[in-house]
Design a protein around this motif. Sequence first.
Motif, mmCIF file in Angstrom:
data_model
loop_
_atom_site.group_PDB
_atom_site.id
_atom_site.type_symbol
_atom_site.label_atom_id
_atom_site.label_comp_id
_atom_site.label_asym_id
_atom_site.label_seq_id
_atom_site.Cartn_x
_atom_site.Cartn_y
_atom_site.Cartn_z
ATOM 1 N N PRO A 41 7.554 -25.263 24.007
ATOM 2 C CA PRO A 41 7.022 -25.005 22.614
ATOM 3 C C PRO A 41 6.535 -24.122 22.940
ATOM 4 C CG PRO A 41 5.806 -26.716 23.735
ATOM 5 C CD PRO A 41 6.626 -26.648 24.938
ATOM 6 N N LEU A 42 6.631 -22.647 23.678
ATOM 7 C CA LEU A 42 6.324 -21.252 23.521
ATOM 8 C C LEU A 42 7.627 -20.663 22.690
ATOM 9 C CD1 LEU A 42 4.430 -18.563 23.352
ATOM 10 C CD2 LEU A 42 5.444 -18.568 26.330
ATOM 11 N N VAL A 43 8.742 -21.260 23.877
ATOM 12 C CA VAL A 43 10.063 -20.247 23.067
ATOM 13 C C VAL A 43 10.413 -20.375 22.062
ATOM 14 C CG1 VAL A 43 12.145 -20.684 24.313
ATOM 15 C CG2 VAL A 43 10.716 -20.476 25.736
ATOM 16 N N ALA A 44 10.285 -21.977 21.778
ATOM 17 C CA ALA A 44 10.286 -22.298 20.062
ATOM 18 C C ALA A 44 9.447 -21.539 19.310
ATOM 19 C CB ALA A 44 9.885 -23.855 19.863
ATOM 20 N N ARG A 45 8.007 -21.354 19.533
ATOM 21 C CA ARG A 45 7.152 -20.383 19.035
ATOM 22 C C ARG A 45 8.084 -18.856 18.886
ATOM 23 N NH1 ARG A 45 2.041 -19.954 16.083
ATOM 24 N NH2 ARG A 45 1.638 -18.600 15.060
ATOM 25 N N ILE A 46 8.173 -18.439 19.555
ATOM 26 C CA ILE A 46 9.107 -17.769 19.597
ATOM 27 C C ILE A 46 9.936 -17.248 18.717
ATOM 28 C CG2 ILE A 46 10.360 -15.641 21.379
ATOM 29 C CD1 ILE A 46 8.138 -16.363 23.287
ATOM 30 N N GLY A 47 10.835 -18.041 18.822
ATOM 31 C CA GLY A 47 12.197 -18.151 17.889
ATOM 32 C C GLY A 47 11.486 -18.157 16.819
ATOM 33 N N ARG A 48 10.964 -19.145 15.996
ATOM 34 C CA ARG A 48 10.571 -19.049 14.389
ATOM 35 C C ARG A 48 9.571 -17.832 14.531
ATOM 36 N NH1 ARG A 48 8.451 -23.931 16.143
ATOM 37 N NH2 ARG A 48 6.160 -23.088 16.350
ATOM 38 N N ASP A 49 9.078 -16.675 15.183
ATOM 39 C CA ASP A 49 8.081 -15.079 15.355
ATOM 40 C C ASP A 49 9.204 -15.233 14.244
ATOM 41 O OD1 ASP A 49 6.067 -16.615 14.980
ATOM 42 O OD2 ASP A 49 5.756 -16.197 16.403
ATOM 43 N N LEU A 50 10.532 -14.799 15.384
ATOM 44 C CA LEU A 50 11.790 -14.047 15.636
ATOM 45 C C LEU A 50 12.448 -13.884 14.499
ATOM 46 C CD1 LEU A 50 12.687 -13.622 19.022
ATOM 47 C CD2 LEU A 50 12.192 -12.217 17.118
#
Length: 58
Positions: A41-50
């Motif tokens: 979930p953290l990697v997915a969140r970072i991807g959305r933020d980027l």
Amino acid sequence: MTRGPRVFSRLPGELLIHAVEAADNGPGMGLSPSVATGVRPLVARIGRDLHHLGDAGR
């Protein structure tokens, strides 16, 4: 004290910080089950933020 604003003469429009809080700093190999569960979930969140930041720059 940060010297960034003085060096660049401006502050960033947005600053995002992603972090994982450690429950145990003892020696060991691999990730604890709770951290392993939270990585995806953290990697997915970072991807959305980027992606959001990239769209904002257009």
